[in-house]
Design a protein around this motif. Structure first.
Motif, PDB file in Angstrom:
ATOM      1  N   GLU A   1       0.824  -1.215   0.000  1.00  0.00           N
ATOM      2  CA  GLU A   1       0.000   0.000   0.000  1.00  0.00           C
ATOM      3  C   GLU A   1       0.848   1.250   0.000  1.00  0.00           C
ATOM      4  OE1 GLU A   1      -4.246  -0.971   2.147  1.00  0.00           O
ATOM      5  OE2 GLU A   1      -2.497  -0.635   3.439  1.00  0.00           O
ATOM      6  N   ASP A   2       2.042   1.148   0.586  1.00  0.00           N
ATOM      7  CA  ASP A   2       2.907   2.328   0.663  1.00  0.00           C
ATOM      8  C   ASP A   2       3.602   2.643  -0.662  1.00  0.00           C
ATOM      9  OD1 ASP A   2       2.220   2.623   3.300  1.00  0.00           O
ATOM     10  OD2 ASP A   2       3.940   1.478   4.061  1.00  0.00           O
ATOM     11  N   GLU A   3       3.543   1.671  -1.597  1.00  0.00           N
ATOM     12  CA  GLU A   3       4.162   1.908  -2.896  1.00  0.00           C
ATOM     13  C   GLU A   3       3.372   2.981  -3.655  1.00  0.00           C
ATOM     14  OE1 GLU A   3       6.938   0.711  -4.065  1.00  0.00           O
ATOM     15  OE2 GLU A   3       7.316  -0.604  -2.319  1.00  0.00           O
ATOM     16  N   ALA A   4       4.069   4.010  -4.148  1.00  0.00           N
ATOM     17  CA  ALA A   4       3.397   5.148  -4.779  1.00  0.00           C
ATOM     18  C   ALA A   4       2.944   4.860  -6.202  1.00  0.00           C
ATOM     19  CB  ALA A   4       4.322   6.371  -4.770  1.00  0.00           C
ATOM     20  N   ASP A   5       3.630   3.902  -6.887  1.00  0.00           N
ATOM     21  CA  ASP A   5       3.340   3.695  -8.302  1.00  0.00           C
ATOM     22  C   ASP A   5       2.316   2.585  -8.537  1.00  0.00           C
ATOM     23  OD1 ASP A   5       4.946   1.763  -7.283  1.00  0.00           O
ATOM     24  OD2 ASP A   5       6.266   1.611  -9.035  1.00  0.00           O
ATOM     25  N   ILE A   6       1.590   2.217  -7.513  1.00  0.00           N
ATOM     26  CA  ILE A   6       0.570   1.185  -7.697  1.00  0.00           C
ATOM     27  C   ILE A   6      -0.712   1.839  -8.223  1.00  0.00           C
ATOM     28  CG2 ILE A   6      -0.902  -0.490  -6.500  1.00  0.00           C
ATOM     29  CD1 ILE A   6       1.350  -1.181  -4.717  1.00  0.00           C
ATOM     30  N   ALA A   7      -1.333   1.168  -9.170  1.00  0.00           N
ATOM     31  CA  ALA A   7      -2.548   1.708  -9.778  1.00  0.00           C
ATOM     32  C   ALA A   7      -3.667   1.777  -8.748  1.00  0.00           C
ATOM     33  CB  ALA A   7      -2.962   0.833 -10.965  1.00  0.00           C
ATOM     34  N   PRO A   8      -4.608   2.734  -8.928  1.00  0.00           N
ATOM     35  CA  PRO A   8      -5.729   2.863  -7.979  1.00  0.00           C
ATOM     36  C   PRO A   8      -6.553   1.583  -7.831  1.00  0.00           C
ATOM     37  CG  PRO A   8      -5.586   4.797  -9.363  1.00  0.00           C
ATOM     38  CD  PRO A   8      -4.619   3.812  -9.922  1.00  0.00           C
ATOM     39  N   ASP A   9      -6.729   0.845  -8.958  1.00  0.00           N
ATOM     40  CA  ASP A   9      -7.488  -0.398  -8.859  1.00  0.00           C
ATOM     41  C   ASP A   9      -6.808  -1.396  -7.925  1.00  0.00           C
ATOM     42  OD1 ASP A   9      -9.318   0.672 -10.559  1.00  0.00           O
ATOM     43  OD2 ASP A   9      -8.536  -0.334 -12.362  1.00  0.00           O
TER      44      ASP A   9
END
Length: 396
Positions: free
Chosen positions: A208-216
């Motif tokens: 969850e802390d990863e910034a580049d994860i897509a909103p989905d």
């Protein structure tokens, strides 16, 4: 026995004009009545009656009978049949050693009476005496038969009641052994699953802390985190239940609020299940301790209904200041007659009909609170679970 002896002496003296030593006979009957009075006081104590004490009581009856017979004709007394009654009682409820010992003593007493022949004096000639003796033997046989039948039937009913209690105790012991095994397995499983769930929760938090994860993917991670939290909460309840949850672990609330909260929590877990409720009771509703294991038991019954009838579940509840009655109905396929009698008494191996370990645990938990669960087949189809629960065990 004392009443019968008094009546026999009175009849022999007044109506049959027999010469009976009234003073010693009355003394024996009075002593036997006194012994009965002491025995009635003894029965009020909580101390168990041993086999030896019971045997001594039979010896007292036998001794009193022997003395009375020796004073009223000895072996010629037609009531000599009464020797069979203490022997029959002993043979019914006492071990063989006591029975044979009492038989030997009875034979010895009878033999002594024969050796010390002491016929009663009668008025009239020998034919009258013989006819009177025959009548006495007939009446003595009727009395002996009636008393033996009465005592044997009474003791048989008592023994059957004791056997039923022993069978129920053995059944409870078997159920408790199964619960101990399940509790041990539950605690072990909760401990083993705690570590991987903790690891999964940590990994989800890092993702969850990863910034580049897509909103989905963020939404999926949030849902996964919620499910992991629910699993951890269920394991904590499972672990606590296996170790024995005390009533003090629950919060105090009114019954109607407790049921409402339980319904909300269950519908949060089973959102697709459709349930209708009908609750009524005294107002204000009594307050109880919302014990966790009781909530789990009711939830298990609701889960079983939802597994077989997710679109039509009925939950009726009514309460007084002393008890809570609930009924959970479904419209599922029901169960076979043989399986219906097993539900709740033992874990059902087959899950094809939607009944398994949950119902067995629900029965056991409610039994622990002094309640009872009865499974019934409904005429319109499906099953009904009738729950009767006293509120004394849940009083705050």
């Amino acid at each position: 026995a004392v009443s019968g002896q008094v009546f026999a002496v009175f009849t022999a003296i007044v109506f049959l004009n027999m010469q009976i030593p009234l003073l010693p006979v009355s003394a024996v009957i009075a002593l036997l009545a006194l012994f009965n009075a002491v025995t009635s006081l003894r029965l009020r104590s909580s101390r168990d009656v041993s086999q030896l004490e019971f045997f001594i009581h039979l010896l007292v009856d036998l001794s009193a009978l022997t003395i009375l017979l020796s004073l009223t004709g000895g072996a010629t007394n037609p009531f000599i049949f009464l020797y069979l009654i203490p022997l029959t009682v002993a043979a019914t409820v006492l071990p063989a050693l006591y029975t044979w010992l009492l038989a030997i003593i009875s034979v010895a007493c009878y033999s002594v009476l024969m050796l010390s022949f002491n016929s009663m004096d009668h008025s009239g000639h020998n034919t009258h005496n013989f006819n009177l003796h025959i009548f006495g033997m007939w009446f003595g046989f009727i009395l002996s038969a009636g008393l033996i039948a009465y005592f044997v039937v009474s003791m048989r009913n008592t023994l059957r009641g004791q056997q039923s209690q022993l069978a129920a105790a053995r059944e409870r012991e078997i159920k408790n052994d199964k619960l101990v095994a399940l509790g041990t397995l539950a605690a072990s499983t909760a401990h083993e699953l705690g570590t991987p769930l903790g690891t999964i929760s940590l990994l989800v938090s890092e993702l969850e802390d990863e910034a580049d994860i897509a909103p989905d993917y963020q939404t999926c991670l949030h849902g996964l985190k919620d499910q992991v939290a629910r699993c951890k909460e269920a394991l904590s309840v499972l672990s606590a239940s296996a170790g024995g949850v005390h009533l003090s672990s629950g919060s105090t609330m009114e019954i109607d609020r407790y049921l409402q909260q339980l319904l909300q929590d269950w519908q949060h877990r089973r959102p697709s299940a459709k349930i209708s409720t009908q609750w009524q009771g005294c107002d204000p509703a009594p307050r109880i301790l919302a014990e966790k294991t009781l909530s789990q038991a009711i939830t298990n019954i609701l889960d079983n209904a939802a597994d077989v009838s997710p679109d039509a579940i009925e939950w009726h509840a009514s309460w007084t200041h002393d008890s809570l009655t609930m009924e959970v109905h479904d419209q599922g396929p029901g169960v076979s007659g043989g399986l219906l009698h097993q539900l709740g008494k033992t874990p059902v191996k087959s899950q094809s009909q939607g009944m398994g370990l949950g119902l067995f645990l629900a029965h056991s938990i409610i039994d622990r609170f002094g309640g009872k669960v009865t499974m019934l087949e409904r005429q319109q189809g499906g099953l009904g679970a009738h729950i009767q629960l006293p509120l004394q065990a849940l009083s705050p």
